[in-house]
Design an enzyme around this catalytic site. Sequence first.
Site, mmCIF file in Angstrom:
data_model
loop_
_atom_site.group_PDB
_atom_site.id
_atom_site.type_symbol
_atom_site.label_atom_id
_atom_site.label_comp_id
_atom_site.label_asym_id
_atom_site.label_seq_id
_atom_site.Cartn_x
_atom_site.Cartn_y
_atom_site.Cartn_z
ATOM 1 N N SER A 151 0.814 -1.215 0.000
ATOM 2 C CA SER A 151 0.000 0.000 0.000
ATOM 3 C C SER A 151 0.845 1.262 0.000
ATOM 4 O O SER A 151 0.387 2.316 -0.450
ATOM 5 C CB SER A 151 -0.943 0.020 1.204
ATOM 6 O OG SER A 151 -1.896 -0.994 1.062
ATOM 7 N N ASP A 155 -8.830 -4.163 2.859
ATOM 8 C CA ASP A 155 -7.563 -4.875 2.689
ATOM 9 C C ASP A 155 -7.239 -5.763 3.886
ATOM 10 O O ASP A 155 -6.847 -6.917 3.716
ATOM 11 C CB ASP A 155 -6.454 -3.834 2.499
ATOM 12 C CG ASP A 155 -5.064 -4.434 2.566
ATOM 13 O OD1 ASP A 155 -4.720 -5.193 1.643
ATOM 14 O OD2 ASP A 155 -4.333 -4.157 3.535
HETATM 15 ZN ZN LIG Z 1 -2.630 -5.018 2.422
#
Ligand SMILES: [Zn+2]
Length: 452
Positions: free
Chosen positions: A75, A249
Site C-alpha cells: 500500500s 484490505d
Molecule cells: Zn494489504
Amino acid sequence: MLVSSIFLLVISIPARAAPVEPRSLVFMISDGFGQTSEALARAYMQLMDAHWTSPLDPHLVGSTRTKSTSLVTDSAAGATAFACTQKTYNGAIAVDANGRPCVTIMEAAHRKGYLTGLVTTARITHATPAAFAAHVADRDMEDLIAEQLVNSSAVDLLMGGGRCHFVPHDQEGSCRNDSTNLLTSKYNMQSNLNITGLPTMALFANNHMSYEIDRTDQPSLSEMTRSALSALAQTNRAFFVMIEGARIDMAGHDNDPATHLHEILEYWRTVEVVKKFVDQNPHTLLVSTSDHETGGLTLGIDPEYIWHPGFLAKVTRSAETICQKLKRHQEDDMEDSVGEAIKKHLGIHDASESEIDGIVKAVKDAKVCKRAVGNVVSRRAHIGWSTGGHTGADVGLYAYGRESSRFHGSMENTEVGRELANYLSLDLSKLTINMPVVSKRTMFAHTYIDHN
Ligand SMILES: [Zn+2]
Ligand SMILES: *[C@@H]1O[C@H](CO)[C@@H](O)[C@H](O)[C@H]1NC(C)=O
Ligand SMILES: *[C@@H]1O[C@H](CO)[C@@H](O)[C@H](O)[C@H]1NC(C)=O
Ligand SMILES: *[C@@H]1O[C@H](CO)[C@@H](O)[C@H](O)[C@H]1NC(C)=O
C-alpha cells in the site's frame, strides 16, 4: 538510518493563489479491493434483489494496473504511485526508487491554494494516507510520519484512527517511542464529527478504527466523509480530499470474507455520499480505485460451479474480534469456547470436529487464528483465497462527475495520479521538495509479513 535531521525543511509556505476556476476532487481508495470483491458484495446484495447493482457499477470506466518496482505492490508504494505519479519500492512513503522525497499531488494542491483532507479507517499514519503528505524511507516509521503530518501543515483536515502516534510515550494510550507531544500542534484536536474550523485533526481511535462488522460507538467511513465534505465545502474554497476504505484490505489479509464484505458495503455507502455531493456540486470529480487486490479472492471452489453468499449473512463479528476474545479464555476449555464462538458469531450450529479443531490449534497466534476462523466461513460459502497477502491483479477504475472522461481504459496507477494532477492543473515536475535523500530499507521489498 539517518532520520532525525532530515526533515527540518518542510515544503515552503504555500502561495495562496486561488485556482483559476473552482474545481474539487474526491479521490477514493478502496484498499485491497479487487474486481472479485465487487462481485462478492454485489452477489450478497442480490440475495435480496436480483437486479441490484452497486453504486460503483455504473461508473466503471477502466482498470488500474497496480505494480510498483515489484510486480506485487504494497500500500505504501501503491499510494506513492498515485500521490507522486512515480513507481517506487514497497514500503516507500512518498520517496522515489532512489529514496528521494517526491512532491505529492496533495502538497502541490495545498501550495496552489486548495484545501486538503485525508480521511481513513486506518491509523492516519498508515501507508496510504501517509504517502500523500509525509516522506519516509519505510512505512513503519509512523512516529516520524505523525510528526511530519503535523509539521508540514499540508493537510487541513485529518480524520481517522491512530491517535496513539500523537501522544507522548508516558501518557496513556501512547504508542510513541519518545516524549514528543503532537497533540499541542496548531491543529484543533477533535474526537467528534462536529468539525469547527480548519486545520483540524479528528482522531476517533488509538489504533485502526473498528471494522464495520464490529463497530459500536465510532463513526463510520460514510459518516466521517459526510462531515469532512461539509467542513470543506463550507469554506467555499476548492478542495482535494483522499478518502480511504482501509480495512477492506486488512480483512482480505485475514481471509475473513464477512468482514471484507461489510467493509465493502460501508465503502459503497461512502460512494453514495460522495455521489450525492457531486450531484449538488457539479464542479467536483469523484475517482475511485484501489492500490491492489488482496487475498487472491475466488468465488467458487472445486468441484462445484456455485458459491453461497448466504453464509456471510450469519456472521456477526470479525475474525479479529473473535480471536481476541478466545485468547482470553482458559486453555483447557478451549474446545467449548470455540464451539460457542462459532455458534454465536459465525451462525454455525453444526460445526464439525475439524472446524473446531482448526481454530483451537490456532488460538495462540493471532494471525493464524484469524485465518482459521475466516477459513471456516469461506469453506462453507465456497470462497477461496490464494494468499494472505496482495496479488498483482489489475483493479477497477471508477469515475463520476466533472471531467470524468479523463479516466478510461487500462491505466497505470501512475497515470491515474497524473490525470488527478492534470485535473487540478498541477505540474509536479515543476515543483521541488527541499528534503535530503533517505536511505531505503531493503529488507521489506519482497515480503508482506506483518504489512498491509
Ligand atoms: Zn494489504
Ligand atoms: C517538527 O517541528 C518541531 C518544532 O519546530 C521540530 O522540533 C521538529 O524537529 C520537527 N520535526 C520534523 C520531523 O520535522
Ligand atoms: C521503538 O523503539 C523500539 C526499541 O528501541 C524499536 O524496536 C522500535 O522499532 C521503535 N518503534 C518505532 C515506531 O520507532
Ligand atoms: C457543533 O459545534 C458548534 C460550535 O461549538 C455548536 O454551536 C453546535 O451546537 C455543535 N453541533 C453539534 C451537533 O454538536
